[in-house]
Write an enzyme that holds these catalytic residues in place. Structure first.
Site, PDB file in Angstrom:
ATOM      1  N   HIS A   1      -4.236   1.294   7.634  1.00 14.40           N
ATOM      2  CA  HIS A   1      -2.827   1.698   7.750  1.00 14.40           C
ATOM      3  C   HIS A   1      -2.664   2.833   6.779  1.00 14.40           C
ATOM      4  CE1 HIS A   1       1.895   1.404   7.961  1.00 14.40           C
ATOM      5  NE2 HIS A   1       1.468   2.113   6.736  1.00 14.40           N
ATOM      6  N   GLU A   2      -3.210   2.645   5.781  1.00  8.91           N
ATOM      7  CA  GLU A   2      -3.148   3.718   4.286  1.00  8.91           C
ATOM      8  C   GLU A   2      -4.007   4.779   4.967  1.00  8.91           C
ATOM      9  OE1 GLU A   2      -0.768   3.581   2.662  1.00  8.91           O
ATOM     10  OE2 GLU A   2      -0.226   1.482   3.089  1.00  8.91           O
TER      11      GLU A   2
ATOM     12  N   HIS B   1      -2.413   7.243   7.178  1.00 10.18           N
ATOM     13  CA  HIS B   1      -1.506   8.086   6.300  1.00 10.18           C
ATOM     14  C   HIS B   1      -2.223   9.450   6.154  1.00 10.18           C
ATOM     15  CE1 HIS B   1       2.360   6.455   6.262  1.00 10.18           C
ATOM     16  NE2 HIS B   1       1.701   5.181   5.877  1.00 10.18           N
TER      17      HIS B   1
ATOM     18  N   GLY C   1       0.953  -1.092   0.033  1.00 12.42           N
ATOM     19  CA  GLY C   1      -0.119   0.040   0.031  1.00 12.42           C
ATOM     20  C   GLY C   1       0.857   1.182   0.071  1.00 12.42           C
TER      21      GLY C   1
ATOM     22  N   GLN D   1       2.821  10.042   1.319  1.00 15.58           N
ATOM     23  CA  GLN D   1       4.007   9.340   1.121  1.00 15.58           C
ATOM     24  C   GLN D   1       5.020   9.569  -0.007  1.00 15.58           C
ATOM     25  OE1 GLN D   1       2.447   5.247   2.199  1.00 15.58           O
ATOM     26  NE2 GLN D   1       4.317   5.117   3.192  1.00 15.58           N
TER      27      GLN D   1
ATOM     28  N   CYS E   1       6.252   0.120   7.600  1.00 11.43           N
ATOM     29  CA  CYS E   1       5.649   1.273   6.535  1.00 11.43           C
ATOM     30  C   CYS E   1       6.818   1.666   5.801  1.00 11.43           C
ATOM     31  CB  CYS E   1       5.576   2.451   7.460  1.00 11.43           C
ATOM     32  SG  CYS E   1       5.080   3.941   6.266  1.00 11.43           S
ATOM     33  N   LEU E   2       6.559   1.824   4.391  1.00 13.49           N
ATOM     34  CA  LEU E   2       7.590   2.288   3.211  1.00 13.49           C
ATOM     35  C   LEU E   2       8.498   3.503   3.456  1.00 13.49           C
ATOM     36  CD1 LEU E   2       5.921   1.465  -0.021  1.00 13.49           C
ATOM     37  CD2 LEU E   2       7.628  -0.120   1.251  1.00 13.49           C
TER      38      LEU E   2
HETATM   39 ZN    ZN Z   1       2.708   3.164   5.661  1.00 18.21          ZN
END
Ligand code: ZN
Length: 199
Positions: free
Chosen positions: A149-150, A153, A45, A50, A106-107
């Site tokens: 999670h997304e 953000h 995701g 991000q 998380c990226l």
């Molecule tokens: Zn994340």
């Protein structure tokens, strides 16, 4: 086009994102770049903040159950087949049920994760597609976890913020040096962007 992923320490990750109001080619290109960037980073995701855009939009993979690989005992090689790639614009969770415990990472916080994040087991989400048409879906298990999670953000919330107080403190303490390093890299990236004229 693969976009640079903003790191922990970049203020855009802590901002509340604004609603998407214009459904045009720019939005479609952004979504397609985000999907490419998510795949390139081996993520499941990716939310618009991000990649530096405070917009209420994320892309996410819906994965099937883990496929057993013959003769492979190593968990890390477990592959989940991709059932669908979703783009959710202006998403909202309208109901939640049950709870599940799953790993979370998380990226934007590369290399760090927790094994036991508690999230809702199933969620009902309303969202718009890239043409602005309204949709609703119910997600369970892994996909529900990814959506939560997304969506966080878009409100400037990072996964470790969802840990119970003491666990959050422990996480920040244990990873203090990695997080400080990310903050330094995030600052350097911001400086670099300011120095580079946009083509
Ligand atoms: Zn994340």
């Amino acid at each position: 086009m693969i976009l640079p992923i903003r790191l922990y320490g970049d203020p855009v990750l802590r901002r509340s994102a604004r609603d998407v109001k214009t459904f045009d080619d720019d939005l479609r290109n952004l979504a397609s770049d985000m999907i490419e960037t998510m795949h390139d980073a081996n993520g499941v995701g990716l939310a618009a903040p991000q990649v530096g855009l405070p917009l209420r939009l994320f892309v996410a993979l819906e994965l099937g159950p883990v496929e057993e690989t013959d003769g492979e005992e190593d968990e890390s090689t477990d592959e989940r087949p991709v059932l669908a790639t979703h783009v959710m614009v202006n998403p909202r969770i309208t109901s939640r049920e049950g709870s599940q415990i799953a790993p979370d990472g998380c990226l934007s916080i590369p290399g760090l994760w927790v094994d036991d994040m508690v999230r809702d087991a199933s969620v009902r989400v309303t969202f718009q597609d890239l043409d602005g048409a309204p949709h609703e879906l119910e997600a369970q298990g892994h996909f529900a976890h990814v959506i939560q999670h997304e969506l966080d953000h878009l409100d400037g919330v990072l996964f470790f913020d969802r840990l119970p107080k003491q666990a959050r403190r422990d996480f920040l303490e244990t990873h203090r040096s990695e997080l400080a390093d990310m903050q330094r890299r995030a600052k350097a990236m911001i400086k670099e962007r300011k120095a580079t004229p946009v083509a």
